[in-house]
Design an enzyme around this catalytic site. Structure first.
Site, PDB file in Angstrom:
ATOM      1  N   HIS A 131       0.846  -1.197   0.000  1.00 41.73           N
ATOM      2  CA  HIS A 131       0.000   0.000   0.000  1.00 41.73           C
ATOM      3  C   HIS A 131       0.882   1.249   0.000  1.00 41.73           C
ATOM      4  O   HIS A 131       1.578   1.518   0.975  1.00 41.73           O
ATOM      5  CB  HIS A 131      -0.933  -0.007   1.207  1.00 41.73           C
ATOM      6  CG  HIS A 131      -1.810   1.203   1.262  1.00 41.73           C
ATOM      7  ND1 HIS A 131      -2.758   1.478   0.299  1.00 41.73           N
ATOM      8  CD2 HIS A 131      -1.877   2.225   2.150  1.00 41.73           C
ATOM      9  CE1 HIS A 131      -3.364   2.611   0.605  1.00 41.73           C
ATOM     10  NE2 HIS A 131      -2.847   3.092   1.719  1.00 41.73           N
ATOM     11  N   ASP A 133       1.009   5.218  -0.134  1.00 34.90           N
ATOM     12  CA  ASP A 133       0.294   6.499  -0.004  1.00 34.90           C
ATOM     13  C   ASP A 133       1.016   7.579  -0.787  1.00 34.90           C
ATOM     14  O   ASP A 133       2.185   7.864  -0.507  1.00 34.90           O
ATOM     15  CB  ASP A 133       0.254   6.926   1.471  1.00 34.90           C
ATOM     16  CG  ASP A 133      -0.669   6.060   2.304  1.00 34.90           C
ATOM     17  OD1 ASP A 133      -1.844   5.941   1.942  1.00 34.90           O
ATOM     18  OD2 ASP A 133      -0.201   5.504   3.326  1.00 34.90           O
ATOM     19  N   ASP A 245      -7.705   1.276   2.427  1.00 38.67           N
ATOM     20  CA  ASP A 245      -7.371   2.309   3.410  1.00 38.67           C
ATOM     21  C   ASP A 245      -8.305   3.513   3.509  1.00 38.67           C
ATOM     22  O   ASP A 245      -8.194   4.276   4.447  1.00 38.67           O
ATOM     23  CB  ASP A 245      -5.933   2.798   3.162  1.00 38.67           C
ATOM     24  CG  ASP A 245      -5.293   3.365   4.417  1.00 38.67           C
ATOM     25  OD1 ASP A 245      -5.747   3.021   5.530  1.00 38.67           O
ATOM     26  OD2 ASP A 245      -4.334   4.150   4.307  1.00 38.67           O
ATOM     27  N   ASP A 382       1.741  -1.174   4.457  1.00 40.64           N
ATOM     28  CA  ASP A 382       2.217   0.076   3.874  1.00 40.64           C
ATOM     29  C   ASP A 382       3.665  -0.039   3.393  1.00 40.64           C
ATOM     30  O   ASP A 382       4.547  -0.440   4.167  1.00 40.64           O
ATOM     31  CB  ASP A 382       2.139   1.215   4.899  1.00 40.64           C
ATOM     32  CG  ASP A 382       0.699   1.594   5.224  1.00 40.64           C
ATOM     33  OD1 ASP A 382      -0.217   0.942   4.689  1.00 40.64           O
ATOM     34  OD2 ASP A 382       0.498   2.530   6.010  1.00 40.64           O
ATOM     35  N   HIS A 525      -6.578   9.544  -0.055  1.00 44.00           N
ATOM     36  CA  HIS A 525      -7.238   9.475   1.250  1.00 44.00           C
ATOM     37  C   HIS A 525      -6.416  10.031   2.416  1.00 44.00           C
ATOM     38  O   HIS A 525      -6.854   9.927   3.570  1.00 44.00           O
ATOM     39  CB  HIS A 525      -7.670   8.021   1.539  1.00 44.00           C
ATOM     40  CG  HIS A 525      -6.540   7.039   1.496  1.00 44.00           C
ATOM     41  ND1 HIS A 525      -6.266   6.292   0.379  1.00 44.00           N
ATOM     42  CD2 HIS A 525      -5.613   6.688   2.419  1.00 44.00           C
ATOM     43  CE1 HIS A 525      -5.218   5.512   0.626  1.00 44.00           C
ATOM     44  NE2 HIS A 525      -4.808   5.742   1.853  1.00 44.00           N
TER      45      HIS A 525
END
Length: 931
Positions: A131, A133, A245, A382, A525
């Site tokens: 994941h 970000d 998420d 993550d 997000h």
């Protein structure tokens, strides 16, 4: 009995149609009278009446309404079959008691019989993922250089070492940056991995967007940007959605994914009580249907993850202490370990039997929560797999376990690495259906998954408001971009048609592309949510790039007056134009017929009025007290007040994510009484109240069109000297709302970022609906008393709320909040609609909300241009041009000859009165001629 029931329903529907036809006829009569009055000649300028209000002469083209009864039925839908699971009903059913469930703390003890899989083996797909970000603790660029590029470089190498390996990726913003920096040879390897099914691109959006604050224009735009990139560069279209998420899930997302031809999707962050209930009833997989859909046309298959998180300890099964032992990044000697104090052990011939049996027990327990014998086990977290050693540790150890399990027929299990679509395909195959169909025996669900709590009463509702300045800028950029897209597409088409496209500056397309990607990045997000580090949000990386984007957009040559008309996809809409003048020596001519009165200070209550409304205010506070609509004797109490929420004194306090107040809100008590200024003039009158931390202006327009039918409310907020406080604006009414509160999802049901309404839904003939439309995403709260609605304006919090951010919210800016306050009366009680978990605004409400979309502000342009009317006829008034987007060529910095036209047909409620509409409106049963 059933035939009588059908007849009664039909009679009710016919009664309603008669009522609506009566409304339409009375409106046509009004229009005829208006036309007649105009023909007899009226003064051409606004004039003062004896009672002191300003009156405008009738328009040369008075408004009219022509809505067919079928269009009134559109929003109600047909008499389709009710879904098995309606989320409002589910929420009302649950105790929310947070009982301790043992090793699965938020669940329950899971048991099974070892022989359960004898006739049908368990099929396990372990799905490796990382994941990433695009901005959170670090900026987008820092994450890319520190971790993401290494993850993707290692992926190409390690996946080629063994064809049984699988990996999924979702964030195209990162992937495209990496693609720009790799060799042709590596690109070819990626295409091979995608082609042979080892690497799957899931969802395929520019980011994994927030689903609470994002407007549907931007959600679609970032999806198109990612899908276009994938099609042009890799030649692939995503099949499955992956959202692990976002902080709660909106039903807008399944609708958009279904319309983008995806057949399955996965979600994770759902209230733990819902997960427990769905696990106990084997409802964690379902066909997700839109609330307004009478049949199955919007259905998409959805998998809900059952446990606390998407990390490895919470994905193999119910016991995180055991699952953590199978996260081989945590082997002793590494940088992270297992909080449960039992570390993983490398898999060897000596321990594989015991280790595999322990893991299989978790797999079997997890599978008991689902209806099929196919099991999904995500393997990641993550920014995982950023070092080659982790790829080896995870893939080699798991492959040893799989080889052992698969070689023991008595265990009745088949385990392997898989992609998300491998899992869905196996499930569909077992069910004997093609992708996209409903598997037999699975439930249908409608509704959404807000608000989210991950433990105790820790509701993630603070982020609905956190950093409102940036939430507002998001909508400004969106409005700029939409206008630029439409004008660019039209201008390019006209240039090509005239044979002058060789002289047209195609390089401008790169500016559009850049703006799309910056807007897309901000839907992430941790961006629009206001939950990134201060340094990230300050624009030190592309996570929050609005300022630079806004600076570049005017290069597209837009001008304020053209914009105001071109942005309006309702070409019939009349509205005031606000000019922003730069410089001190601009000549402004004052017309003698239009005096402007500024009233002296008074403590007496007072009222402002136009032809449609009378709004009364407190002389002491300058705040609204009541509204009376023209032709009605009774005032409607609509009072406003400012409130302050504190935060808890205990260890858990409000932060960027969480709203944990210290009880009910207390009245805002500034040091000094406000300065109240009342201004009255021919085009609008307004009351401005200047408090220490907020300046509020309530404006009543006196112009032709819809603007005079509602109140324009703005609040300029500055709470930079507050400590652990949140400022709210509460509207209190005597509307009998019966504790019913409506809000939009992503602006799909109502036209802007947050739409809220409270209204009477009962059997009385006349009820009143009060509606607040907001210009940006905003936290809205139904108060504990009926008829009240609160808007959280800003929040300043000094501490972290223990969700990984590591800081509070202390970078507040002066932020303007804008609303439209509209009162409408229900003309009919509608039993069919009142029983449904969904409501729609009226056409007037839809169009009123359009006035809130920001308009570009620019210096006045030199010579006037000829007016440009791209449409030969106006669109039906329930249609909205969401976008007209020129698609990219193979070289993504240049335009292709194709454009995407996105039209939205709006649902509306005809039982809300249609008098004095102020706009021309004809509907067309959902048909529009593209010629």
């Amino acid at each position: 009995q059933s035939q009588i029931s059908v007849l009664q329903n039909r009679i009710e529907q016919l009664e309603q149609l008669l009522e609506e036809n009566h409304e339409i006829i009375s409106h046509i009569k009004d229009s005829v009278l208006e036309l007649t009055a105009h023909a007899e000649g009226q003064p051409a300028l606004p004039y003062h009446t004896p009672n002191g209000s300003w009156v405008l002469p009738p328009e040369s083209r008075p408004s009219f309404l022509s809505v067919s009864p079928q269009d009134c039925q559109f929003a109600l839908g047909g008499k389709g079959q009710s879904p098995d699971l309606q989320m409002l009903a589910v929420y009302s059913l649950l105790p929310f008691d947070n009982q301790d469930g043992g090793v699965w703390k938020q669940g329950f003890d899971i048991t099974y019989e070892p022989t359960e899989w004898d006739s049908e083996p368990l099929q396990v797909f372990v799905v490796p993922h990382s994941h990433n970000d695009p901005g959170w603790i670090k900026t987008f660029d820092k994450y890319y250089y520190d971790q993401t590029q290494h993850i993707l470089n290692s992926m190409v190498l390690k996946m080629q070492e063994d064809p049984r390996r699988r990996f999924i990726w979702s964030e195209i913003s990162f992937f495209s940056k990496w693609w720009d920096n790799i060799s042709a040879q590596k690109r070819a390897a990626v295409r091979r991995l995608v082609g042979n099914g080892q690497l799957e691109m899931v969802t395929g959006g520019w980011v994994m967007p927030d689903e609470a604050n994002s407007h549907y224009f931007a959600m679609i735009d970032q999806l198109i940007e990612g899908h276009q990139w994938l099609e042009k560069n890799i030649g692939v279209t995503p099949r499955s959605g992956w959202a692990v998420d976002p902080f709660g899930h909106s039903s807008t997302m399944p609708y958009l994914l279904k319309r983008s031809n995806l057949t399955g999707m996965l979600i994770q962050r759902v209230h733990y009580a819902i997960k427990k209930h769905f696990a106990a009833t084997q409802n964690l997989e379902f066909m997700w249907r839109q609330t307004w859909d009478p049949d199955s046309s919007t259905d998409i298959f959805c998998h809900m993850m059952p446990f606390y998180s998407y990390d490895v300890p919470h994905t193999c099964g119910p016991d995180p202490k055991i699952c953590c032992q199978f996260d081989f990044k945590r082997l002793p000697g590494g940088r992270i370990n297992c909080p449960w104090k039992v570390p993983p052990r490398a898999i060897t011939d000596a321990n594989v039997a015991e280790r595999a049996q322990l893991l299989l027990d978790q797999y079997r327990k997890k599978s008991k929560l689902y209806r099929s014998r196919v099991l999904l086990v995500p393997l990641g977290d993550d920014f995982r797999y950023d070092k080659p050693q982790e790829w080896d540790a995870q893939f080699l150890n798991y492959q040893r376990i799989f080889d052992f399990l698969n070689s023991r027929p008595n265990l009745h299990v088949q385990a392997q690495f898989g992609t998300l679509s491998d899992y869905f395909d196996a499930l569909y195959k077992k069910a004997g259906i093609v992708p996209g169909m409903k598997p037999p025996g699975f439930p249908v669900l409608s509704g959404d998954f807000f608000s989210y709590a991950d433990r105790e009463d820790h509701y993630w509702t603070g982020y609905y408001t956190s950093r409102p300045f940036y939430k507002s800028l998001d909508r400004v950029l969106e409005a700029h971009l939409r206008g630029a897209e439409i004008l660019y597409s039209l201008a390019l088409a006209h240039a090509r048609r005239a044979g002058t496209d060789s002289r047209y500056p195609l390089s401008d397309y790169a500016l559009l592309s850049n703006a799309r990607r910056n807007l897309g990045l901000f839907q992430h997000h941790d961006a629009i949510t206001g939950t990134a580090k201060e340094a990230v949000g300050l624009g030190q990386g592309p996570c929050c790039p609005q300022v630079s984007v806004l600076a570049r957009l005017p290069a597209l040559g837009l001008r304020v007056l053209q914009l105001h008309k071109t942005f309006d996809s309702h070409a019939t809409l009349k509205s005031s134009v606000r000019l922003y003048l730069h410089g001190r020596d601009l000549p402004v001519r004052k017309h003698e017929a239009f005096p402007v009165h500024v009233f002296p200070a008074t403590t007496d209550d007072f009222c402002l009025e136009n032809q449609h409304l009378q709004a009364c205010f407190s002389g002491l506070s300058g705040l609204l007290q009541s509204i009376r609509r023209a032709g009605e004797e009774r005032e409607q109490r609509v009072s406003s007040e400012f409130l302050i929420y504190g935060t808890r004194a205990s260890k858990d306090k409000s932060g960027a994510y969480l709203f944990l107040p210290d009880g009910e809100a207390k009245p805002y008590a500034p040091k000094d009484a406000p300065v109240v200024r009342v201004t009255e003039g021919p085009f609008f009158s307004e009351v401005a109240s200047y408090y220490q931390h907020v300046q509020t202006v309530v404006r009543l327009y006196n112009v032709a069109g819809v603007e005079g039918l509602s109140l324009d409310v703005s609040c300029l907020v500055d709470i930079r000297d507050h400590v652990n406080k949140e400022l709210a604006l509460r509207f209190s009414t005597d509307i009998e709302s019966e504790d019913i509160f409506f809000t939009d999802l992503n602006g799909v049901q109502g036209p802007v970022g947050a739409f809220a309404a409270q209204g009477l839904r009962g059997q009385r003939q006349m009820g009143c609906a009060g509606q607040v439309a907001c210009v940006k995403a905003q936290g809205l709260r139904e108060s504990l008393s009926a008829g009240q609605l609160e808007v959280i304006l800003d929040r300043r919090l000094m501490q972290d709320d223990n969700r990984g951010l590591g800081q509070g919210l202390k970078d507040n800016k002066r932020t303007c909040n804008r609303f439209r306050l509209l009162l409408e009366r229900r003309s009919t009680a509608n039993k069919v609609q009142d029983s449904r978990p969904i409501s729609f605004p009226s056409l007037l409400s839809h169009i009123t909300s359009m006035h809130l979309m920001p308009v570009a502000q620019e210096k006045l342009a030199p010579p006037a241009l000829r007016s440009f009317l791209p449409l030969s006829t106006t669109l039906p008034c329930e249609f909205h041009i969401l976008n007209l987007r020129t698609l990219q060529a193979e070289d993504d910095s240049l335009p292709s000859v194709e454009a995407a036209l996105i039209l939205h047909r709006k649902g509306f409620d005809c039982s809300l009165e249609a008098k004095n509409l102020g706009f021309n409106c004809t509907t067309s049963q959902g048909k529009v001629g593209l010629g």
